[in-house]
Design an enzyme around this catalytic site. Structure first.
Site, PDB file in Angstrom:
ATOM      1  CB  ILE A 107      -0.965  -0.010   1.214  1.00 30.51           C
ATOM      2  CG1 ILE A 107      -1.919   1.184   1.179  1.00 30.51           C
ATOM      3  CG2 ILE A 107      -0.217  -0.087   2.533  1.00 30.51           C
ATOM      4  CD1 ILE A 107      -3.071   1.090   2.187  1.00 30.51           C
ATOM      5  CB  CYS A 108       0.984   4.179   0.710  1.00 27.56           C
ATOM      6  SG  CYS A 108       1.415   5.918   0.850  1.00 27.56           S
ATOM      7  CG  ASN A 109       5.638   6.162  -0.370  1.00 27.18           C
ATOM      8  OD1 ASN A 109       5.048   6.570  -1.371  1.00 27.18           O
ATOM      9  ND2 ASN A 109       6.178   6.994   0.506  1.00 27.18           N
ATOM     10  CB  ALA A 161      -4.211  -0.054  -1.693  1.00 19.24           C
TER      11      ALA A 161
END
Length: 203
Positions: A107-109, A161
């Site tokens: 998720i994210c980074n 995500a």
């Protein structure tokens, strides 16, 4: 296969990205589960507490060196640590997880890190926008056509995500893990997405 879900945390991790998944693993709508199907475990660069962006500290269960080879899923929690050199130590861990057919979440980074390592080139995926994936991935990222502009995407056992897609990320991983029935997983998602008042009214 072990029932452990391993969360990889690097310094300055985004704590909000893991709480819904960890809660669903450990509890139901009433209380803590007596016999949960899975257990949550933290993996970090060392056994020293890992400090979140918000400042609180988490004590790891494992390091990169002594983490088990047998586990149910590997989850990369976002944050600023994926910009640091220590993220390079995670590359072989994730590559092996994918090769072994483990469920992998990023998720994210964490998703941007996977683009940088060329690990999104064979799957449909999302992240913090196509521009960031291209920026982080450079020449190693060869699958921009596989990018889908959604909160979370699940494909071939890999869930990605963006940083605001925490609930969708949780839902997709719970479905892959078969942590509960699809109906109960959907209820958990809707309860947290819409809120108590919207779902149950004023009775």
């Amino acid at each position: 296969m072990s029932n452990e879900i391993l969360y990889i945390l690097l310094p300055d991790f985004a704590a909000h990205e893991m709480v819904y998944l960890m809660e669903a693993i450990s509890s139901d709508e009433c209380q803590l589960k007596d016999e949960p199907k899975y257990v949550n475990k933290i993996v970090a660069p060392s056994m020293e507490p890992v400090v979140a962006i918000g400042g609180f500290k988490v004590i790891p269960d494992y390091t990169f060196e002594n983490m088990p080879e047998d586990y149910a899923a590997l989850v990369l929690i976002g944050g600023y640590g994926w910009l640091s050199p220590m993220a390079d130590d995670v590359v072989p861990i994730v590559r092996k997880a994918i090769a072994d057919g483990r469920i992998v979440g990023a998720i994210c980074n964490g998703a941007s890190f996977m683009a940088k390592a060329g690990m999104l080139n064979d799957v449909k995926h999302t992240g913090n926008g196509i521009d960031q994936l291209k920026l982080w991935g450079g020449a190693a990222y060869t699958n921009p056509d596989g990018y889908i502009h959604r909160q979370a995407v699940s494909d071939k056992g890999i869930v990605t995500a963006n940083g605001s897609g925490v609930l969708e990320f949780t839902k997709e991983l719970l479905l892959l893990l078969e942590n509960d029935t699809p109906e109960r997983i959907e209820m958990y998602y809707q309860f947290n997405r819409q809120g108590f008042c919207a779902l149950f009214g004023n009775n």
